[in-house]
Design a protein around this motif. Structure first.
Motif: not given
Length: 334
Positions: A307-309, A298-299, A287-292
């Motif tokens: 990406f910076v934001f 999206k970046a 799950l955490w890997s999916y968030l990263i």
């Protein structure tokens, strides 16, 4: 000798020592580094004293809705926007400054880097790192080495120190969550110690320590406004996180805890709980890997500015995400 519950008492005075070292480190090393990087304490405007609004802020809500704002506006004969401004200024008073967060992250980066280096140095000379079946031979009658004892007690002492420092640090909104997290981590490390699951436990801790210092390094770069360095560290962090959590952990750690241990010693009561928590941990890794990965995707799709934001805000809020908290609760279980 073998692990005994009484050994864990030595972690308490060591935790006080670590806490004292942290205070000295933040004052004498991290503080001057922040000054060199021109990270100063922000001087936010303080809200004017008001007993009515202070009572609402401390006991009811820190972000009142429109209904509460209108009621307070009539009660105080203030404009609604003035009430809103008061609550905004009051919330800003409780926020830790960038300098404070930089010093805290620098301390954690230093400790995580030290404990990871120590763990790698110790495990490099340990037979169970190269042959995980060694984790189960002659279990539970495995002699406790001084290196393994120091590794465990240092990790345990660090989390006791974090428990102490919560009451002296700036109180944050995730105070209760992090308090439970530290308490659970301490309990799990202690449980694994007294059950002599230290060999495989040392592998679990080392795998998770691999990326912790990189996350803190990315925070430091973010606070210092070195955005390119921050982006680079995030990429390195993501690669190592995916490699350790999605490849090494399941195919190395889970393989030995589920299959090799079954062949050598067979299941026993603690074995079932042990492997259940490790499997839960693996689900959280996914799950955490999916968030990263979603942030990275999206970046690419929206460009660097987004990406910076997004990454800056992700760094700020990562300790409050439920997946992160659960990962940290189980990260030291062995």
């Amino acid at each position: 000798y073998y692990p005994k519950a009484g050994h864990l008492l030595s972690a308490l005075p060591l935790a006080l020592g670590i806490f004292a070292v942290r205070l000295i480190f933040e004052r004498c090393i991290a503080g001057p580094c922040a000054s060199i990087l021109q990270i100063q304490t922000e001087s936010s405007r303080r809200a004017q004293p008001n007993a009515v609004l202070e009572k609402v802020f401390t006991s009811i809500t820190k972000s009142p809705d429109s209904r509460h704002l209108e009621g307070l506006s009539k009660q105080l004969d203030w404009d609604v926007r003035k009430v809103q401004r008061w609550f905004r200024q009051r919330r800003n008073q409780d926020k830790p400054s960038t300098r404070t967060k930089f010093c805290e992250s620098m301390w954690r980066f230093t400790f995580y880097l030290y404990i990871f280096t120590y763990g790698i140095h110790f495990l490099w000379q340990s037979p169970w790192m190269w042959d995980t079946r060694q984790c189960w031979y002659n279990y539970p009658y495995q002699v406790l080495s001084s290196g393994l004892y120091h590794y465990y007690v240092t990790e345990l002492s660090f989390y006791w120190a974090l428990m102490f420092s919560q009451f002296t640090d700036i109180r944050r909104k995730d105070f209760l969550i992090m308090f439970i997290h530290h308490l659970a981590t301490i309990s799990l490390i202690s449980f694994s110690y007294v059950n002599n699951m230290l060999r495989v436990g040392s592998l679990v801790m080392c795998v998770h320590d691999t990326s912790d210092f990189l996350l803190e390094a990315a925070k430091l770069a973010n606070y210092a406004k070195y955005q390119r360095l921050c982006d680079f560290l995030f990429v390195v962090f993501g690669i190592i996180f995916f490699g350790t959590r999605l490849i090494i952990f399941p195919f190395w750690i889970l393989n030995t805890t589920l299959f090799e241990s079954w062949d050598i010693i067979g299941p026993y009561p603690s074995w079932w709980l042990f492997n259940f928590l490790l499997l839960v941990l693996q689900v959280l890794h996914i799950l955490w890997s999916y968030l990263i990965a979603r942030i990275a995707f999206k970046a690419v799709m929206r460009g660097k500015n987004w990406f910076v934001f997004s990454f800056s805000h992700w760094l700020e809020g990562c300790s409050c995400l439920s997946a992160s908290v659960l990962i940290e609760i189980f990260r030291s279980f062995c």
